[in-house]
Motif scaffolding. Structure first.
Motif, PDB file in Angstrom:
ATOM      1  N   VAL A  19    -100.733  24.189  97.155  1.00  0.00           N
ATOM      2  CA  VAL A  19    -101.460  23.601  96.026  1.00  0.00           C
ATOM      3  C   VAL A  19    -100.800  23.988  94.708  1.00  0.00           C
ATOM      4  CG1 VAL A  19    -103.640  23.631  94.767  1.00  0.00           C
ATOM      5  CG2 VAL A  19    -103.650  23.443  97.257  1.00  0.00           C
ATOM      6  N   VAL A  20    -100.415  25.255  94.576  1.00  0.00           N
ATOM      7  CA  VAL A  20     -99.768  25.699  93.335  1.00  0.00           C
ATOM      8  C   VAL A  20     -98.482  24.918  93.091  1.00  0.00           C
ATOM      9  CG1 VAL A  20     -98.712  27.644  92.123  1.00  0.00           C
ATOM     10  CG2 VAL A  20    -100.782  28.004  93.472  1.00  0.00           C
ATOM     11  N   THR A  21     -97.677  24.734  94.127  1.00  0.00           N
ATOM     12  CA  THR A  21     -96.418  24.008  93.929  1.00  0.00           C
ATOM     13  C   THR A  21     -96.661  22.550  93.558  1.00  0.00           C
ATOM     14  OG1 THR A  21     -96.195  23.508  96.304  1.00  0.00           O
ATOM     15  CG2 THR A  21     -95.149  25.525  95.497  1.00  0.00           C
ATOM     16  N   GLN A  22     -97.725  21.958  94.080  1.00  0.00           N
ATOM     17  CA  GLN A  22     -98.060  20.578  93.681  1.00  0.00           C
ATOM     18  C   GLN A  22     -98.351  20.504  92.185  1.00  0.00           C
ATOM     19  OE1 GLN A  22    -101.392  19.501  96.128  1.00  0.00           O
ATOM     20  NE2 GLN A  22    -100.152  19.108  97.951  1.00  0.00           N
ATOM     21  N   LEU A  23     -99.118  21.464  91.686  1.00  0.00           N
ATOM     22  CA  LEU A  23     -99.464  21.474  90.262  1.00  0.00           C
ATOM     23  C   LEU A  23     -98.241  21.782  89.407  1.00  0.00           C
ATOM     24  CD1 LEU A  23    -102.904  23.332  90.399  1.00  0.00           C
ATOM     25  CD2 LEU A  23    -102.437  20.881  90.521  1.00  0.00           C
ATOM     26  N   VAL A  24     -97.414  22.709  89.876  1.00  0.00           N
ATOM     27  CA  VAL A  24     -96.185  23.034  89.139  1.00  0.00           C
ATOM     28  C   VAL A  24     -95.290  21.807  89.037  1.00  0.00           C
ATOM     29  CG1 VAL A  24     -94.010  24.332  89.290  1.00  0.00           C
ATOM     30  CG2 VAL A  24     -96.203  25.505  89.625  1.00  0.00           C
ATOM     31  N   GLN A  27     -96.686  19.333  86.480  1.00  0.00           N
ATOM     32  CA  GLN A  27     -96.632  19.794  85.095  1.00  0.00           C
ATOM     33  C   GLN A  27     -95.202  19.896  84.581  1.00  0.00           C
ATOM     34  OE1 GLN A  27     -99.117  23.325  85.118  1.00  0.00           O
ATOM     35  NE2 GLN A  27    -100.898  22.130  85.793  1.00  0.00           N
ATOM     36  N   VAL A  28     -94.267  20.240  85.440  1.00  0.00           N
ATOM     37  CA  VAL A  28     -92.859  20.213  85.040  1.00  0.00           C
ATOM     38  C   VAL A  28     -92.435  18.781  84.722  1.00  0.00           C
ATOM     39  CG1 VAL A  28     -90.488  20.534  85.869  1.00  0.00           C
ATOM     40  CG2 VAL A  28     -92.191  22.333  86.229  1.00  0.00           C
ATOM     41  N   GLU A  29     -92.862  17.832  85.560  1.00  0.00           N
ATOM     42  CA  GLU A  29     -92.543  16.421  85.306  1.00  0.00           C
ATOM     43  C   GLU A  29     -93.113  15.939  83.985  1.00  0.00           C
ATOM     44  OE1 GLU A  29     -93.974  14.239  88.643  1.00  0.00           O
ATOM     45  OE2 GLU A  29     -92.477  15.045  90.044  1.00  0.00           O
ATOM     46  N   ARG A  30     -94.218  16.525  83.548  1.00  0.00           N
ATOM     47  CA  ARG A  30     -94.820  16.164  82.273  1.00  0.00           C
ATOM     48  C   ARG A  30     -94.079  16.756  81.073  1.00  0.00           C
ATOM     49  NH1 ARG A  30    -100.192  14.265  82.856  1.00  0.00           N
ATOM     50  NH2 ARG A  30    -100.785  14.203  85.063  1.00  0.00           N
ATOM     51  N   GLY A  31     -93.112  17.625  81.350  1.00  0.00           N
ATOM     52  CA  GLY A  31     -92.371  18.256  80.277  1.00  0.00           C
ATOM     53  C   GLY A  31     -93.012  19.525  79.752  1.00  0.00           C
ATOM     54  N   TRP A  32     -94.009  20.050  80.488  1.00  0.00           N
ATOM     55  CA  TRP A  32     -94.663  21.278  80.067  1.00  0.00           C
ATOM     56  C   TRP A  32     -93.752  22.479  80.332  1.00  0.00           C
ATOM     57  CZ3 TRP A  32    -100.456  21.004  81.977  1.00  0.00           C
ATOM     58  CH2 TRP A  32    -101.064  19.875  81.419  1.00  0.00           C
ATOM     59  N   ASP A  33     -94.023  23.567  79.632  1.00  0.00           N
ATOM     60  CA  ASP A  33     -93.321  24.831  79.842  1.00  0.00           C
ATOM     61  C   ASP A  33     -94.111  25.614  80.887  1.00  0.00           C
ATOM     62  OD1 ASP A  33     -91.853  27.145  79.710  1.00  0.00           O
ATOM     63  OD2 ASP A  33     -92.265  27.557  77.586  1.00  0.00           O
ATOM     64  N   ARG A 349    -102.824  11.946  92.035  1.00  0.00           N
ATOM     65  CA  ARG A 349    -104.114  11.724  91.378  1.00  0.00           C
ATOM     66  C   ARG A 349    -104.805  13.055  91.103  1.00  0.00           C
ATOM     67  NH1 ARG A 349    -105.905   8.518  94.837  1.00  0.00           N
ATOM     68  NH2 ARG A 349    -105.481   6.568  93.762  1.00  0.00           N
ATOM     69  N   VAL A 350    -104.767  13.952  92.104  1.00  0.00           N
ATOM     70  CA  VAL A 350    -105.421  15.251  91.970  1.00  0.00           C
ATOM     71  C   VAL A 350    -104.741  16.094  90.887  1.00  0.00           C
ATOM     72  CG1 VAL A 350    -105.801  17.430  93.162  1.00  0.00           C
ATOM     73  CG2 VAL A 350    -106.320  15.264  94.314  1.00  0.00           C
ATOM     74  N   ALA A 351    -103.407  16.135  90.899  1.00  0.00           N
ATOM     75  CA  ALA A 351    -102.682  16.926  89.904  1.00  0.00           C
ATOM     76  C   ALA A 351    -102.936  16.418  88.496  1.00  0.00           C
ATOM     77  CB  ALA A 351    -101.188  16.915  90.215  1.00  0.00           C
ATOM     78  N   ALA A 352    -103.097  15.113  88.343  1.00  0.00           N
ATOM     79  CA  ALA A 352    -103.387  14.547  87.026  1.00  0.00           C
ATOM     80  C   ALA A 352    -104.755  15.012  86.524  1.00  0.00           C
ATOM     81  CB  ALA A 352    -103.331  13.022  87.088  1.00  0.00           C
ATOM     82  N   GLN A 353    -105.729  15.130  87.432  1.00  0.00           N
ATOM     83  CA  GLN A 353    -107.048  15.620  87.028  1.00  0.00           C
ATOM     84  C   GLN A 353    -106.974  17.076  86.582  1.00  0.00           C
ATOM     85  OE1 GLN A 353    -110.341  14.531  89.777  1.00  0.00           O
ATOM     86  NE2 GLN A 353    -108.832  13.262  90.820  1.00  0.00           N
TER      87      GLN A 353
END
Length: 370
Positions: A19-24, A27-33, A349-353
């Motif tokens: 789950v953590v890697t899915q969120l990472v 968020q990396v794809e979004r350009g977040w640090d 969808r879940v990661a976007a939420q």
């Protein structure tokens, strides 16, 4: 300005780490640090490969005398990263992270199943007391299901909360040819039950093994495949060695290939938050039989398998037998499960939420509200 997010996790393998890697990744794809603090292992390696900055954090899986040192080490990581949001995963990170941050930085705590549900006696009481106290340093409680949130509320855990289910990669976990999967794993053409999970008391493979003789009485050529490793492996395998009807397959990096080989996937867990295995099995179009533990009914819905009373090995055996004896109906459940997984549990969808939750907390922090 892109938010700076620090994920903190212990454990570093299995469902929480996935789950953590899915969120990472999202968020990396979004350009977040994106930063990850965790002990060395699969999670750290995967997070680094995805583009996150990894900070080695020495921490054991269970609470104990080392918590003070773990908290100090994590506080040093937090100071170095200066995140806009800290996202704590599972009970150990939830303990040390909230002690280290103490509400100074917007904090998301994701239990992935409450610690007090997995313990009893003095440890369980201490876990419950801590979760109640730790709520004051939690800006957002992120539960993977309504069951998990209800259990927290019933236990007296307060504060703002949001429910976002676990997700699976439905583009990778897809229906595949059963016969080909069996050939690849050296399995015979026979009615097959697959159980994927850490070999630990919580996951309940011993209960599935207790149900297995009744399955064999009704379906003599049935096969049970246990995929995974863990602390109970040696004891359970000594009591139930490899045989024509039981195979210990060991760990895997490709659970989808094992789901593909199954007629039915079993989840005999004693407790869960929201297990990934039913979602993954549904994504692979396989029927699921599970005990009625946290998140299972939310995952399966109607017509994708069977949910039986927790710990009822006779009911577990009967549900497995009915599907092994009628594979056409089991396959129809799998088709419905695939549709449910794609519509409700796709990781994107879940990661976007989750990203929406984190971004809402990060905006005031990045603007100086912290």
């Amino acid at each position: 300005m892109s938010p700076v997010v620090l994920h903190v996790s212990q454990p570093v393998t299995a469902g929480v780490a996935v789950v953590v890697t899915q969120l990472v990744a999202d968020q990396v794809e979004r350009g977040w640090d994106v930063h990850v603090a965790s002990p060395e292992g699969w999670l750290a390696e995967r997070a680094a490969a995805l583009g996150a900055v990894v900070h080695p954090w020495a921490a054991g899986r269970s609470p104990g005398p080392g918590v003070l040192g773990e908290t100090r080490r994590l506080a040093a990581v937090v100071d170095a990263v200066a995140p806009d949001v800290v996202h704590l995963h599972s009970s150990k990170a939830g303990l040390t992270g909230r002690l280290a941050v103490r509400g100074r930085i917007p904090t998301v705590f994701q239990p992935h199943m409450w610690s007090f549900q997995a313990s009893s006696g003095p440890v369980g009481a201490a876990s419950l007391a801590w979760e109640r106290a730790g709520a004051r340093w939690t800006h957002r409680l992120l539960c993977v299901g309504a069951d998990e949130l209800a259990a927290g509320r019933a236990a007296g855990v307060t504060g703002e909360a949001v429910v976002v289910p676990n997700g699976v990669d439905t583009a990778v976990l897809r229906p595949a040819d059963r016969a080909a999967a069996r050939r690849a794993h050296g399995l015979p053409t026979a009615p097959t039950v697959v159980c994927v999970g850490r070999l630990a008391e919580q996951k309940g493979q011993d209960l599935l093994l207790a149900a297995w003789p009744a399955v064999l009485d009704a379906v003599p050529d049935a096969r049970l495949v246990l995929v995974g490793e863990g602390p109970m492996q040696a004891r359970w395998r000594a009591a139930h060695p490899d045989s024509p009807s039981v195979r210990w397959a060991g760990p895997t990096d490709d659970p989808g290939s094992w789901f593909a080989a199954a007629d039915v996937v079993a989840l005999p867990s004693r407790s869960e938050g929201m297990a990934l295995v039913p979602l993954e099995a549904m994504s692979c179009a396989r029927s699921v039989v599970a005990f009625d533990v946290g998140g299972v009914r939310e995952s399966l819905g109607e017509g994708t398998g069977a949910v039986v009373a927790r710990g009822d090995v006779d009911a577990l055996a009967a549900a497995l037998v009915s599907r092994l004896a009628d594979p056409t109906s089991a396959d129809l459940e799998g088709v419905r499960g695939r549709d449910r997984a794609v519509r409700g549990f796709d990781r994107r969808r879940v990661a976007a939420q989750v990203a929406d939750v984190v971004a809402a907390l990060a905006v005031p922090a990045a603007a100086g509200g912290r």
